[in-house]
Design a protein around this motif. Sequence first.
Motif, PDB file in Angstrom:
ATOM      1  N   SER A  40       0.827  -1.204   0.000  1.00 59.71           N
ATOM      2  CA  SER A  40       0.000   0.000   0.000  1.00 59.71           C
ATOM      3  C   SER A  40       0.860   1.251   0.000  1.00 59.71           C
ATOM      4  CB  SER A  40      -0.898   0.003   1.236  1.00 59.71           C
ATOM      5  OG  SER A  40      -1.700   1.163   1.250  1.00 59.71           O
ATOM      6  N   ILE A  41       0.299   2.310  -0.569  1.00 62.95           N
ATOM      7  CA  ILE A  41       0.997   3.603  -0.537  1.00 62.95           C
ATOM      8  C   ILE A  41       0.433   4.475   0.579  1.00 62.95           C
ATOM      9  CG2 ILE A  41       1.750   3.738  -2.941  1.00 62.95           C
ATOM     10  CD1 ILE A  41      -1.418   5.437  -1.767  1.00 62.95           C
ATOM     11  N   LEU A  42      -0.595   3.983   1.255  1.00 57.20           N
ATOM     12  CA  LEU A  42      -1.285   4.802   2.254  1.00 57.20           C
ATOM     13  C   LEU A  42      -0.478   4.907   3.551  1.00 57.20           C
ATOM     14  CD1 LEU A  42      -4.884   3.419   1.754  1.00 57.20           C
ATOM     15  CD2 LEU A  42      -4.102   5.715   1.187  1.00 57.20           C
ATOM     16  N   THR A  43      -0.297   6.136   4.021  1.00 58.95           N
ATOM     17  CA  THR A  43       0.390   6.317   5.301  1.00 58.95           C
ATOM     18  C   THR A  43      -0.616   6.237   6.446  1.00 58.95           C
ATOM     19  OG1 THR A  43       0.170   8.695   5.029  1.00 58.95           O
ATOM     20  CG2 THR A  43       2.259   7.740   4.372  1.00 58.95           C
ATOM     21  N   ASN A  44      -1.876   6.524   6.140  1.00 53.84           N
ATOM     22  CA  ASN A  44      -2.916   6.425   7.157  1.00 53.84           C
ATOM     23  C   ASN A  44      -4.168   5.778   6.569  1.00 53.84           C
ATOM     24  OD1 ASN A  44      -4.510   6.651   9.384  1.00 53.84           O
ATOM     25  ND2 ASN A  44      -4.455   8.875   9.507  1.00 53.84           N
ATOM     26  N   ILE A  45      -4.271   4.479   6.794  1.00 51.35           N
ATOM     27  CA  ILE A  45      -5.395   3.715   6.221  1.00 51.35           C
ATOM     28  C   ILE A  45      -6.691   4.050   6.958  1.00 51.35           C
ATOM     29  CG2 ILE A  45      -6.298   1.365   5.877  1.00 51.35           C
ATOM     30  CD1 ILE A  45      -3.250   0.522   5.889  1.00 51.35           C
ATOM     31  N   VAL A  59      10.042  -0.323   3.123  1.00 50.47           N
ATOM     32  CA  VAL A  59       8.740  -0.922   2.771  1.00 50.47           C
ATOM     33  C   VAL A  59       8.451  -2.134   3.660  1.00 50.47           C
ATOM     34  CG1 VAL A  59       8.745  -0.102   0.403  1.00 50.47           C
ATOM     35  CG2 VAL A  59       9.830  -2.277   0.919  1.00 50.47           C
ATOM     36  N   SER A  60       8.865  -2.036   4.915  1.00 47.48           N
ATOM     37  CA  SER A  60       8.694  -3.177   5.826  1.00 47.48           C
ATOM     38  C   SER A  60       7.234  -3.373   6.214  1.00 47.48           C
ATOM     39  CB  SER A  60       9.540  -2.960   7.074  1.00 47.48           C
ATOM     40  OG  SER A  60       8.998  -1.895   7.813  1.00 47.48           O
ATOM     41  N   SER A  61       7.000  -4.423   7.003  1.00 49.80           N
ATOM     42  CA  SER A  61       5.631  -4.825   7.325  1.00 49.80           C
ATOM     43  C   SER A  61       4.825  -3.748   8.042  1.00 49.80           C
ATOM     44  CB  SER A  61       5.667  -6.098   8.167  1.00 49.80           C
ATOM     45  OG  SER A  61       6.628  -5.978   9.189  1.00 49.80           O
ATOM     46  N   MET A  62       5.498  -2.825   8.726  1.00 48.83           N
ATOM     47  CA  MET A  62       4.762  -1.767   9.430  1.00 48.83           C
ATOM     48  C   MET A  62       4.859  -0.434   8.673  1.00 48.83           C
ATOM     49  SD  MET A  62       3.336  -2.857  12.198  1.00 48.83           S
ATOM     50  CE  MET A  62       3.256  -4.524  12.827  1.00 48.83           C
ATOM     51  N   ALA A  63       5.513  -0.451   7.519  1.00 50.44           N
ATOM     52  CA  ALA A  63       5.647   0.784   6.735  1.00 50.44           C
ATOM     53  C   ALA A  63       4.788   0.679   5.473  1.00 50.44           C
ATOM     54  CB  ALA A  63       7.112   1.004   6.382  1.00 50.44           C
ATOM     55  N   ASN A  64       5.092   1.483   4.487  1.00 58.15           N
ATOM     56  CA  ASN A  64       4.318   1.441   3.239  1.00 58.15           C
ATOM     57  C   ASN A  64       5.206   1.878   2.082  1.00 58.15           C
ATOM     58  OD1 ASN A  64       4.112   4.458   2.984  1.00 58.15           O
ATOM     59  ND2 ASN A  64       3.183   4.129   4.993  1.00 58.15           N
ATOM     60  N   PHE A  65       4.615   1.909   0.881  1.00 58.84           N
ATOM     61  CA  PHE A  65       5.397   2.184  -0.321  1.00 58.84           C
ATOM     62  C   PHE A  65       5.338   3.665  -0.732  1.00 58.84           C
ATOM     63  CE2 PHE A  65       6.716  -1.974  -2.198  1.00 58.84           C
ATOM     64  CZ  PHE A  65       6.245  -2.783  -1.178  1.00 58.84           C
ATOM     65  N   SER A  66       4.884   4.538   0.182  1.00 57.07           N
ATOM     66  CA  SER A  66       4.697   5.945  -0.196  1.00 57.07           C
ATOM     67  C   SER A  66       6.018   6.650  -0.516  1.00 57.07           C
ATOM     68  CB  SER A  66       3.966   6.689   0.915  1.00 57.07           C
ATOM     69  OG  SER A  66       4.711   6.631   2.106  1.00 57.07           O
ATOM     70  N   THR A  67       7.121   6.131   0.041  1.00 55.94           N
ATOM     71  CA  THR A  67       8.399   6.819  -0.176  1.00 55.94           C
ATOM     72  C   THR A  67       9.070   6.435  -1.501  1.00 55.94           C
ATOM     73  OG1 THR A  67       9.477   5.072   1.080  1.00 55.94           O
ATOM     74  CG2 THR A  67       8.926   7.084   2.285  1.00 55.94           C
ATOM     75  N   ILE A  68       8.537   5.405  -2.146  1.00 55.91           N
ATOM     76  CA  ILE A  68       9.127   4.980  -3.433  1.00 55.91           C
ATOM     77  C   ILE A  68       8.784   6.039  -4.489  1.00 55.91           C
ATOM     78  CG2 ILE A  68       9.059   3.161  -5.224  1.00 55.91           C
ATOM     79  CD1 ILE A  68      10.186   2.035  -2.664  1.00 55.91           C
ATOM     80  N   PRO A  69       9.755   6.437  -5.332  1.00 56.14           N
ATOM     81  CA  PRO A  69       9.446   7.430  -6.378  1.00 56.14           C
ATOM     82  C   PRO A  69       8.367   6.911  -7.338  1.00 56.14           C
ATOM     83  CG  PRO A  69      11.803   6.956  -6.280  1.00 56.14           C
ATOM     84  CD  PRO A  69      11.149   6.002  -5.356  1.00 56.14           C
ATOM     85  N   ASP A  70       7.657   7.844  -7.967  1.00 50.89           N
ATOM     86  CA  ASP A  70       6.542   7.455  -8.848  1.00 50.89           C
ATOM     87  C   ASP A  70       6.949   6.436  -9.917  1.00 50.89           C
ATOM     88  OD1 ASP A  70       4.775   8.907  -7.437  1.00 50.89           O
ATOM     89  OD2 ASP A  70       4.378  10.416  -8.983  1.00 50.89           O
TER      90      ASP A  70
END
Lengths: 250, 479
Positions: free
Chosen positions: B113-118, B438-449
């Motif tokens: 997910s790219i969501l920082t706050n689901i 992109v660990s289990s408690m993080a998300n993919f929002s920091t990956i460039p587009d």
Amino acid sequence: MGIRLKILAGFVILATMLLIAGLISIHELMNIGNYVQKLLDDNYKSIEATGTMLEALEREDSGILLLLMGNWEDGRKVIKEGDDLFKKGFLSAESNLTIPNEDKYVEKVSLDYDIYMKTWERPIVGTDKEGNFDWYYNKSHLAFLQVKKSVKQLMEINQETMYKTGSELKNRAQRAVMPGIVAIIGAVVFTALFSFFINHYFIRPLVQLTKGIEEYNSTGKELTIASETSDEMGRLINSIKNLLHRLTYK
Amino acid sequence: MRIHVISRYVGLVLLFNAIFLFLSFLVSVFNSDAAVYPLLYSFLITLLFGIFPLIFVPKTDFISKEEGFFIVILAWLIICFFGILPFILWGGEFTFTNAWFESVSGYTTTGSSILTNIEVLPKGLLFWRSATHFIGGVGIIVFAMVVLPNLGHARFVLLRSELSPLAGSNFKFQTRKVLHILLYVYGGLTLAETIFLHIFGMSLFDALLHSFATIATGGFSTRNLSIAYYNSPAIETVIIIFMILSGMHFGLLFATITGLSFNIFKSSVVKYYVFAMMAGIIMVAANLYIKGFYSLPDSIRFSAFQVISLGTSTGFANADSANWTGFARMILIFFTLQCACAGSTSGGIKVDRIIIFIKSIKNQVLMLRHPRGVFTIKIDNNLIEDEIIRNALVFIVLYVLIVFLSALVLASFGVDSTTAISASAATMGNVGPGFGEVSSMANFSTIPDAGKWLLTANMLLGRLEIYGFISLFMLKTWR
């Protein structure tokens, strides 16, 4: 389904897509208007009220300093003006409770202000408080800082909510624009699909039919077009094929 | 290639999506949340695009193998595009790229997910997000086939195009029965897990959405902390059981339930699958305990959940494995690459291919000792054809190569090596979380587009088992 209905369905779908996008955009734009009003009514008014209260508190503090220096007349006048201004701001904040728990913040301001008021309600000029800066720093100024802190807290929760409402406005704006963008892209794709179907099911068979009849006229060769549908076009192809077949073997 | 026929089948798949969009809309209306209009408009657009080809294109019973392939691949791509509609119409964190990432991740049952706050998402949108897992789980085409009557040969072609090539050979039933088996097992597992999760304290809404994600081996949670939010060993146990079941061949599960002789207890693939995970759990738990990360019960609890979650390509988390030892993380990466059995909703290389790979190595060693010997590979007394062996080996090589290449490209975008490799492997295997950023408690929002687009390509490649996706670009060779 007949040709007329098929073509009509295409246009109806296209129109529906654009109409709904338009309706949603209008609805969201109206919502944006409401949100702007809400932003002004709910938060801006409260923030302005807290600003008034802070200014009033500063005046009252100056008034107390004037009294401390023995200037009774100017001191009471400045304090009176400050008190009136504070009450005006407080009433405005009290009548505009729109955030959850905002009433508790307002109540806290009221309680702290009562404590502060007690420091200047009683005479200062001509008593042991006159020129007594220890009393000022340890009593009056502390109460002043406390009420100022409570007013600032009230201001902060309103600012926070205003920021959230502003962010929501951004989302609302996107929600108003996006249906239009989706409808435009959808309409372009849909038109391409529609023209493909029109070409495949109506124009191409017509062209083939025309060529076939011309070929029959010149060479007598029978039609070889297959009808894919059971609509008017399919029936036309079959009828002409039958007609030419009968003409050939007459 | 008959484009009009393809458009009819893709339209049917869109109609199936429209049903779930309508359900999401109802959820939104019931909760009076902010996603009502985005979901309504998405539903109507999807419905209109789905209906239109049905008006023009008459029903056809015959579709060629190429058309079947094209329908499956095109359906995946198109539903992913239609799946972004509720997200971009709602806004928030969903830019076009983010919405595409979330949609592809949902349909391919990746769960990244790219969501920082689901938790700020409206319930209707949360339902839609998890519904994409449910739809993608068994495969859009299989679903569409089940609801379509009298398709005859067309149904067979689409089913063979959708199912994993390895899984197809394991289904020893008629096509119609395979479809029903998939539906019964899938629906039954979802229902059973929802009930159990609700009994053990989850709200019905959360229980249903977590069941969608478990049975589809997806991983989307309704909570920012995933399963760790509930801090409940009972809930974790239920999810562990259903993750293991969802990673098994659905035909074998059906055979076990209906009392057929060849079942999960006799399958050597299932035996290896369970044994490998047990070994993984023991090694990770021992390592975590010895290194002083947790107490012994907690080491077992966290390692069991994390190993099974990644080993079945689900991607739920009950602990942050990013801080675990290098040894534990290497074992988790192995399971991220291997994943579960063919014929399940899992992604990755799959246990079946790993077994073929191990037996091929054994045969190669024997060949060195007996150069004139003829060695075959058998699984459960079934002789595996050379073509399948060759395909499996090429697949593994291609798979690892793609993981490496996409990690390389990600690194060129400035992503650190741990994140790049694990994100690449996790998306290719449709697992979900990796390590690093992109660990289990993080998300993919920091990956460039650009990286997000690359990772979505990985997800589709993984879901369509590489060959299917590549075939799309080799249309000329079909003629």
